[in-house]
Motif scaffolding. Structure first.
Motif, PDB file in Angstrom:
ATOM      1  N   GLU A   1      -6.207   6.759  -0.702  1.00  0.00           N
ATOM      2  CA  GLU A   1      -5.651   6.932  -2.040  1.00  0.00           C
ATOM      3  C   GLU A   1      -4.168   6.551  -2.065  1.00  0.00           C
ATOM      4  OE1 GLU A   1      -6.516  10.961  -2.980  1.00  0.00           O
ATOM      5  OE2 GLU A   1      -8.652  10.606  -3.377  1.00  0.00           O
TER       6      GLU A   1
ATOM      7  N   GLU B   1      -3.957   2.835  -1.957  1.00  0.00           N
ATOM      8  CA  GLU B   1      -4.325   2.288  -3.260  1.00  0.00           C
ATOM      9  C   GLU B   1      -3.153   2.409  -4.241  1.00  0.00           C
ATOM     10  OE1 GLU B   1      -6.562   0.415  -6.128  1.00  0.00           O
ATOM     11  OE2 GLU B   1      -6.945   0.644  -3.977  1.00  0.00           O
ATOM     12  N   LYS B   2      -2.483   3.518  -4.184  1.00  0.00           N
ATOM     13  CA  LYS B   2      -1.326   3.736  -5.065  1.00  0.00           C
ATOM     14  C   LYS B   2      -0.204   2.758  -4.735  1.00  0.00           C
ATOM     15  CE  LYS B   2       1.605   7.480  -6.784  1.00  0.00           C
ATOM     16  NZ  LYS B   2       1.928   8.930  -6.648  1.00  0.00           N
TER      17      LYS B   2
ATOM     18  N   ASP C   1       3.989  -8.493 -10.519  1.00  0.00           N
ATOM     19  CA  ASP C   1       3.766  -9.039 -11.868  1.00  0.00           C
ATOM     20  C   ASP C   1       5.105  -9.175 -12.609  1.00  0.00           C
ATOM     21  OD1 ASP C   1       1.050  -9.166 -11.367  1.00  0.00           O
ATOM     22  OD2 ASP C   1       0.563  -7.295 -12.417  1.00  0.00           O
TER      23      ASP C   1
ATOM     24  N   SER D   1      -0.637  -0.108  -3.317  1.00  0.00           N
ATOM     25  CA  SER D   1      -1.103  -1.453  -3.702  1.00  0.00           C
ATOM     26  C   SER D   1      -0.890  -1.697  -5.189  1.00  0.00           C
ATOM     27  CB  SER D   1      -2.593  -1.585  -3.362  1.00  0.00           C
ATOM     28  OG  SER D   1      -3.095  -2.837  -3.802  1.00  0.00           O
ATOM     29  N   GLN D   2      -1.182  -0.682  -6.012  1.00  0.00           N
ATOM     30  CA  GLN D   2      -0.999  -0.820  -7.450  1.00  0.00           C
ATOM     31  C   GLN D   2       0.493  -0.981  -7.793  1.00  0.00           C
ATOM     32  OE1 GLN D   2      -2.878   2.628  -9.109  1.00  0.00           O
ATOM     33  NE2 GLN D   2      -4.976   1.867  -8.721  1.00  0.00           N
ATOM     34  N   ALA D   3       1.352  -0.236  -7.107  1.00  0.00           N
ATOM     35  CA  ALA D   3       2.797  -0.322  -7.347  1.00  0.00           C
ATOM     36  C   ALA D   3       3.317  -1.713  -6.974  1.00  0.00           C
ATOM     37  CB  ALA D   3       3.513   0.762  -6.545  1.00  0.00           C
ATOM     38  N   GLU D   4       2.795  -2.222  -5.826  1.00  0.00           N
ATOM     39  CA  GLU D   4       3.217  -3.555  -5.398  1.00  0.00           C
ATOM     40  C   GLU D   4       2.753  -4.615  -6.387  1.00  0.00           C
ATOM     41  OE1 GLU D   4       4.665  -6.841  -3.490  1.00  0.00           O
ATOM     42  OE2 GLU D   4       5.234  -4.736  -3.367  1.00  0.00           O
ATOM     43  N   GLN D   5       1.526  -4.440  -6.914  1.00  0.00           N
ATOM     44  CA  GLN D   5       1.013  -5.403  -7.886  1.00  0.00           C
ATOM     45  C   GLN D   5       1.852  -5.377  -9.154  1.00  0.00           C
ATOM     46  OE1 GLN D   5      -1.570  -7.562  -7.248  1.00  0.00           O
ATOM     47  NE2 GLN D   5      -0.864  -8.563  -9.125  1.00  0.00           N
ATOM     48  N   ALA D   6       2.248  -4.201  -9.612  1.00  0.00           N
ATOM     49  CA  ALA D   6       3.081  -4.082 -10.816  1.00  0.00           C
ATOM     50  C   ALA D   6       4.449  -4.718 -10.586  1.00  0.00           C
ATOM     51  CB  ALA D   6       3.211  -2.606 -11.193  1.00  0.00           C
TER      52      ALA D   6
END
Length: 204
Positions: free
Chosen positions: A175, A178-179, A189, A181-186
């Protein structure tokens, strides 16, 4: 005080059986009968002096002889040799009936009776001790097996708890990744948008 013994007789399978026992119940148990042969008329108390003498000499021991024979009873007996015969005639049956009904002319030996009764009681106590010893051994074996089962179950429970703990730790790490990974994706972007905008401006 030892109970007075009586001689009981029956026929099971290929053999006539006889035993000196204190009661019909004790005789049935010794024969291994699963029904009351006395009530069925398949067993009786014997007053034949030869049979009484043989059983009193070995109280509590099941004696045998080939079924339908008039031979002596013993601990071991050969199978009957006349199994293929058509069976006894009426005259033979009447003769046997008359012989069975004749009262014993042999005097009763009270001392021998008491000795036989004491021997039966001694043998019965020995058999009870043997049964108690066997039951104690079986109980000990059951307890040993139960201890092994309990030990194996405890090991399984402990392993399951350890697995659950490790799985929970891994899930927490998943988890967290995953968090991240989402922060890195944001972040990417946003950074990509800024750089693409700068590229467009540079191209004019």
């Amino acid at each position: 005080m030892a109970r007075k013994l009586k001689t009981y007789q029956t026929s099971l399978g290929f053999f006539d059986l006889a035993i000196a026992a204190p009661s019909m119940k004790a005789a049935l148990e010794a024969w291994g009968a699963d029904s009351n042969l006395f009530h069925q008329g398949a067993a009786k108390e014997s007053v034949d002096p030869d049979i009484v003498a043989a059983t009193m000499a070995k109280p509590g021991v099941v004696l045998r002889r080939p079924v339908g024979s008039a031979g002596s009873f013993g601990e071991h007996a050969e199978l009957p040799t006349d199994l293929g015969d058509p069976g006894p005639t009426k005259a033979t049956c009447k003769s046997k009936a008359r012989t069975a009904k004749q009262p014993s002319s042999r005097p009763i030996d009270k001392a021998a009776e008491r000795k036989a009764a004491l021997a039966f009681e001694k043998g019965q106590k020995r058999r009870e001790r043997e049964r108690a010893s066997e039951e104690a051994a079986r109980q000990k074996d059951r307890e040993r097996r139960q201890q092994a089962v309990d030990k194996a179950q405890a090991a399984l429970n402990k392993a399951e708890q350890e697995h659950a703990k490790r799985a929970a730790t891994i899930q927490t790490e998943v988890e967290a990744l995953e968090k991240r990974s989402q922060a890195e994706q944001a972040r990417w972007d946003k950074e990509k948008g800024r750089l693409e905008a700068a590229l467009r401006r540079a191209r004019g």
